[in-house]
Scaffold this motif. Structure first.
Motif, PDB file in Angstrom:
ATOM      1  N   MET A   1       0.840  -1.181   0.000  1.00 53.15           N
ATOM      2  CA  MET A   1       0.000   0.000   0.000  1.00 53.15           C
ATOM      3  C   MET A   1       0.883   1.242   0.000  1.00 53.15           C
ATOM      4  SD  MET A   1      -2.582   1.538   2.896  1.00 53.15           S
ATOM      5  CE  MET A   1      -1.324   1.450   4.129  1.00 53.15           C
ATOM      6  N   GLN A   2       0.456   2.219  -0.804  1.00 48.45           N
ATOM      7  CA  GLN A   2       1.131   3.504  -0.862  1.00 48.45           C
ATOM      8  C   GLN A   2       0.105   4.618  -0.716  1.00 48.45           C
ATOM      9  OE1 GLN A   2       4.772   3.458  -3.658  1.00 48.45           O
ATOM     10  NE2 GLN A   2       3.126   2.508  -4.818  1.00 48.45           N
ATOM     11  N   LEU A   3       0.574   5.750  -0.242  1.00 45.17           N
ATOM     12  CA  LEU A   3      -0.235   6.975  -0.177  1.00 45.17           C
ATOM     13  C   LEU A   3       0.114   7.828  -1.386  1.00 45.17           C
ATOM     14  CD1 LEU A   3       0.264   7.989   3.549  1.00 45.17           C
ATOM     15  CD2 LEU A   3      -1.934   7.616   2.447  1.00 45.17           C
ATOM     16  N   TRP A   4      -0.894   8.231  -2.141  1.00 49.35           N
ATOM     17  CA  TRP A   4      -0.725   9.103  -3.298  1.00 49.35           C
ATOM     18  C   TRP A   4      -1.421  10.426  -3.010  1.00 49.35           C
ATOM     19  CZ3 TRP A   4       2.182   7.882  -7.511  1.00 49.35           C
ATOM     20  CH2 TRP A   4       2.573   6.545  -7.633  1.00 49.35           C
ATOM     21  N   VAL A   5      -0.824  11.519  -3.463  1.00 47.19           N
ATOM     22  CA  VAL A   5      -1.396  12.835  -3.222  1.00 47.19           C
ATOM     23  C   VAL A   5      -1.464  13.603  -4.533  1.00 47.19           C
ATOM     24  CG1 VAL A   5      -1.217  14.993  -1.941  1.00 47.19           C
ATOM     25  CG2 VAL A   5      -0.389  12.865  -0.915  1.00 47.19           C
ATOM     26  N   ASP A   6      -2.657  14.072  -4.859  1.00 49.54           N
ATOM     27  CA  ASP A   6      -2.860  15.018  -5.948  1.00 49.54           C
ATOM     28  C   ASP A   6      -2.402  16.358  -5.366  1.00 49.54           C
ATOM     29  OD1 ASP A   6      -3.728  16.455  -8.139  1.00 49.54           O
ATOM     30  OD2 ASP A   6      -5.860  16.156  -7.735  1.00 49.54           O
ATOM     31  N   ALA A   7      -1.105  16.623  -5.478  1.00 52.13           N
ATOM     32  CA  ALA A   7      -0.467  17.643  -4.644  1.00 52.13           C
ATOM     33  C   ALA A   7      -0.581  19.067  -5.161  1.00 52.13           C
ATOM     34  CB  ALA A   7       1.004  17.289  -4.440  1.00 52.13           C
ATOM     35  N   ASP A   8      -0.973  19.270  -6.418  1.00 53.97           N
ATOM     36  CA  ASP A   8      -1.058  20.651  -6.919  1.00 53.97           C
ATOM     37  C   ASP A   8      -2.026  21.499  -6.105  1.00 53.97           C
ATOM     38  OD1 ASP A   8       0.825  20.660  -9.007  1.00 53.97           O
ATOM     39  OD2 ASP A   8      -0.572  19.596 -10.307  1.00 53.97           O
TER      40      ASP A   8
END
Length: 146
Positions: A1-8
């Motif tokens: 499992m990974q954490l992804w961020v729509d960081a814009d």
């Protein structure tokens, strides 16, 4: 499992919560943005920088998501695509998106977009409150424990 961020569009205070959670749980955290972001020195935190352009960051996230990953985004269409891939999705305000409610959210988003296109001033979302930050942290902890 990974954490992804729509960081814009992810607020700095939410990124800070994510940095601490990644370290605490030893979960890899990937921020996807079209510009460089300040990141802590950590083997668990990294950035994928993409070109500027419509949906480029979103497409990159969807291409890399795996079932069971967690995505942080307030982008409803991106949330829908992530759910279709088996990811779990959380907004920076602590709202969990799920397959049972995402279609209604897409419909409302499209309706509001139509209003704005016709000249109706709909305003934006309110500022992120301390209650929003707490709700995000609580929901993130729950997702990371599952």
């Amino acid at each position: 499992m990974q954490l992804w961020v729509d960081a814009d569009a992810c607020p700095r205070v939410i990124r800070d919560i994510l940095f601490r959670a990644a370290e605490r749980t030893q979960t890899p955290l990937i921020l996807v943005a079209n510009h460089p972001l300040p990141l802590p020195a950590s083997r668990l935190v990294r950035q994928v920088q993409v070109a500027k352009g419509f949906d480029i960051a979103d497409n990159e996230i969807v291409a890399r998501l795996e079932p069971g990953d967690i995505l942080i985004t307030s982008d409803i269409p991106l949330a829908a695509e992530a759910l279709d891939k088996g990811a779990r999705v959380l907004s920076p305000r602590g709202e969990r998106f799920d397959p049972g409610t995402i279609r209604a959210k897409l419909t409302m988003r499209d309706f509001m977009e139509t209003l704005r296109a016709s000249g109706v001033q709909t305003g934006g979302p309110p500022s992120l409150s301390p209650a929003d930050r707490q709700a995000f942290a609580n929901q993130l902890d729950q997702l990371l424990r599952q």
